[in-house]
Every structure is written in structure tokens, then in C-alpha cells.
Design a protein around this motif. Structure first.
Motif, short mmCIF file in Angstrom:
data_model
loop_
_atom_site.label_atom_id
_atom_site.label_comp_id
_atom_site.label_asym_id
_atom_site.label_seq_id
_atom_site.Cartn_x
_atom_site.Cartn_y
_atom_site.Cartn_z
N MET A 1 49.47 44.38 43.19
CA MET A 1 49.24 43.28 44.11
C MET A 1 49.63 41.99 43.35
O MET A 1 49.74 41.90 42.22
CB MET A 1 47.44 43.25 44.15
N TYR A 2 49.54 40.99 44.10
CA TYR A 2 49.98 39.84 43.58
C TYR A 2 48.73 39.04 42.73
O TYR A 2 47.79 39.08 42.97
CB TYR A 2 50.24 38.68 44.83
N ASP A 3 49.29 38.39 41.93
CA ASP A 3 48.09 37.70 41.06
C ASP A 3 47.74 36.25 41.75
O ASP A 3 48.74 35.36 41.96
CB ASP A 3 49.01 37.40 39.57
N PRO A 4 46.64 36.26 41.86
CA PRO A 4 46.09 34.72 42.62
C PRO A 4 46.37 33.85 41.78
O PRO A 4 46.45 32.57 42.39
CB PRO A 4 44.34 35.21 42.25
N ILE A 5 46.29 33.86 40.41
CA ILE A 5 46.68 32.46 39.64
C ILE A 5 48.07 31.80 39.95
O ILE A 5 48.41 30.88 40.28
CB ILE A 5 46.88 32.83 38.18
N LYS A 6 49.12 33.16 40.15
CA LYS A 6 50.46 32.72 40.56
C LYS A 6 50.63 32.16 41.91
O LYS A 6 51.15 31.16 42.42
CB LYS A 6 51.35 33.91 40.42
N ILE A 7 49.77 32.85 43.25
CA ILE A 7 49.59 32.39 44.44
C ILE A 7 49.28 30.98 44.20
O ILE A 7 49.69 29.98 45.12
CB ILE A 7 48.64 33.30 45.02
N ILE A 8 48.18 30.42 43.65
CA ILE A 8 47.54 29.21 43.69
C ILE A 8 48.54 28.24 43.04
O ILE A 8 48.59 27.03 43.77
CB ILE A 8 46.04 29.17 42.97
N ASN A 9 49.11 28.73 41.83
CA ASN A 9 50.03 27.76 41.20
C ASN A 9 51.18 27.19 42.18
O ASN A 9 51.49 26.12 42.36
CB ASN A 9 50.87 28.40 39.88
N LYS A 58 38.90 28.16 38.55
CA LYS A 58 37.99 29.06 38.73
C LYS A 58 38.67 30.36 38.55
O LYS A 58 37.77 31.10 37.75
CB LYS A 58 37.31 28.99 40.19
N TYR A 59 39.65 30.67 38.95
CA TYR A 59 40.39 31.95 38.68
C TYR A 59 40.95 32.03 37.26
O TYR A 59 41.21 33.15 36.99
CB TYR A 59 41.37 32.18 39.68
N GLN A 60 40.99 31.06 36.65
CA GLN A 60 41.36 31.16 35.01
C GLN A 60 39.93 31.31 34.23
O GLN A 60 40.06 31.07 33.15
CB GLN A 60 42.08 29.82 34.77
N GLY A 61 38.90 31.49 34.68
CA GLY A 61 37.66 31.61 34.14
C GLY A 61 36.69 30.29 33.94
O GLY A 61 35.69 30.47 33.11
N GLU A 62 37.15 29.22 34.35
CA GLU A 62 36.33 28.10 34.26
C GLU A 62 35.35 27.90 34.80
O GLU A 62 35.16 28.33 36.21
CB GLU A 62 37.29 27.02 34.06
N GLU A 63 34.09 27.21 34.44
CA GLU A 63 32.95 27.00 35.51
C GLU A 63 33.45 25.71 36.29
O GLU A 63 33.81 24.86 35.96
CB GLU A 63 31.89 26.26 34.45
N VAL A 64 33.35 26.07 37.58
CA VAL A 64 33.67 24.81 38.53
C VAL A 64 32.64 24.86 39.61
O VAL A 64 32.07 25.55 40.28
CB VAL A 64 35.10 25.42 39.29
N SER A 65 32.33 23.34 39.57
CA SER A 65 31.37 23.12 40.61
C SER A 65 31.84 22.31 41.65
O SER A 65 32.89 21.85 41.38
CB SER A 65 30.27 22.09 40.11
N ASP A 66 31.27 22.09 42.94
CA ASP A 66 31.78 21.44 43.98
C ASP A 66 33.23 21.97 44.43
O ASP A 66 34.01 21.38 44.73
CB ASP A 66 31.99 20.08 43.43
N VAL A 123 46.49 39.57 49.09
CA VAL A 123 45.90 39.54 47.92
C VAL A 123 44.40 40.56 48.43
O VAL A 123 44.46 40.60 49.52
CB VAL A 123 45.20 38.15 47.91
N GLU A 124 43.91 41.05 47.28
CA GLU A 124 42.69 42.02 47.73
C GLU A 124 41.48 41.01 47.53
O GLU A 124 40.62 41.49 48.20
CB GLU A 124 42.98 42.98 46.66
N ASP A 125 41.38 39.87 46.98
CA ASP A 125 40.26 39.13 46.70
C ASP A 125 39.88 38.51 48.03
O ASP A 125 40.54 37.84 48.46
CB ASP A 125 40.51 38.16 45.65
N SER A 126 38.68 39.15 48.78
CA SER A 126 38.23 38.41 49.77
C SER A 126 38.04 37.03 49.97
O SER A 126 38.35 36.30 50.88
CB SER A 126 37.00 39.58 50.35
N GLU A 127 37.23 36.44 48.96
CA GLU A 127 37.31 35.05 49.04
C GLU A 127 38.64 34.02 49.08
O GLU A 127 38.71 33.40 49.97
CB GLU A 127 36.64 34.56 47.76
N LEU A 128 39.67 34.80 48.30
CA LEU A 128 41.08 34.09 48.33
C LEU A 128 41.81 34.24 49.61
O LEU A 128 42.26 33.44 50.30
CB LEU A 128 41.68 34.57 47.04
N LYS A 129 41.48 35.46 50.10
CA LYS A 129 42.04 35.98 51.35
C LYS A 129 41.54 34.87 52.70
O LYS A 129 42.48 34.49 53.22
CB LYS A 129 41.75 37.28 51.73
N GLU A 130 40.30 34.67 52.45
CA GLU A 130 39.86 33.73 53.29
C GLU A 130 40.42 32.23 53.26
O GLU A 130 40.57 31.45 54.31
CB GLU A 130 38.47 33.48 53.39
#
Length: 164
Positions: A1-9, A58-66, A123-130
């Protein structure tokens, strides 16, 4: 499957391109109403970029608020502009340059929509898909706005007597 980080970049790059395209065309336009429309779209695309930047963190593992999905404002903005400033008449004043920019904007938004739609299906990640599905719907709405404006101007232009 496709890498979420590449998709977002890639999505961030697209949104930044859209932001710069609208910002540049706002600066080039001689028509104040057209300038305002492109400035607003530039702001909307910047908001998308900033959201995607946080999503990437967030997808790189950082704490993200807001990390709240931005509210789509383009339709509201265009409807308010048409009612308050009669956008159709002011766009007619500089038809050909605006027609070219509107067509390019339409094609850009169509391309963005297709990208988000395609990636949402991969993508398989349901949050990213939405999230990608929401972005695809927004870009579709932007494309329809530009296509409608382009079609109106084309119709007016083709029905004008020679000499404008």
C-alpha cells in the motif's frame, strides 16, 4: 500500500502550488473583485497546507495538538461575493485574462481532486482515508465554482457584439 507520509508530502506540495498560483494571479489582476477572490482562495489553500503539515508531523510520530480538519469556506465566500458585489458583472470587465486564469484554476482543482480521490482509495488507514475524501470533495467544489464562472464568461464573451 501507499506510504501516508509520501501522500501527505505530495499533497502539501500541491496545496502550496495552489496557494502560490492564486496569490500570484491576485497580484496580477487589475480587477479588485477578481483580486479579492484569488486572495481568498490563496488563504484557503494555505490553510489546507498548514493542516497537512500538522498531519504529516503526526504521521512522523510527533505529538500534535489542534489537528482539526479545516472548515471549507470557498462556497460560502463565493456566494457572499456574488450577492454583495455582483461578481458576474465585474468579471466581465476583464474577460479574456480572467477566462484563462479561471480555466487554469479549474484544471488545477480537478487535478487536486483526482489525486485526493485516488489516494483515498489506496490507503488502509481509515482516518487518512476520511481526510483525503474530504479534501477530494472540497477540491471538487472548487473546480465546480471555477468551471461555472468560466462557462458564464465564455457564454457572455461569445454573445458580445464585436468590439466588446
Amino acid at each position: 500500500m501507499y506510504d501516508p507520509i509520501k501522500i501527505i508530502n505530495l499533497a502539501m506540495g500541491m496545496e502550496l502550488y495552489g496557494h502560490n498560483f492564486y496569490k500570484d494571479n491576485a497580484e496580477k489582476s487589475q480587477n479588485l473583485q477578481t483580486q479579492s477572490v484569488f486572495k481568498k482562495l490563496s488563504e484557503i489553500e494555505w490553510g489546507h497546507y498548514e493542516y497537512l503539515k500538522k498531519l504529516l508531523a503526526k504521521y512522523q510520530g510527533e505529538e500534535v495538538s489542534d489537528l482539526e480538519l479545516p472548515k471549507e469556506e470557498a462556497h460560502e465566500f463565493f456566494n457572499q461575493r456574488k450577492e454583495s458585489e455582483n461578481l458576474d458583472e465585474t468579471l466581465e470587465q476583464s474577460m479574456i485574462p480572467d477566462m484563462n486564469v479561471l480555466r487554469m484554476a479549474y484544471l488545477i482543482e480537478e487535478d487536486f481532486r483526482e489525486y485526493y480521490k485516488m489516494m483515498a482509495g489506496k490507503v488502509e488507514d481509515s482516518e487518512l482515508k476520511e481526510i483525503l475524501t474530504n479534501f477530494a470533495a472540497w477540491e471538487d467544489g472548487h473546480a465546480k465554482i471555477f468551471k461555472d464562472e468560466y462557462d458564464k464568461l465564455m457564454n457572455k464573451y461569445m454573445n458580445m457584439s464585436w468590439g466588446g
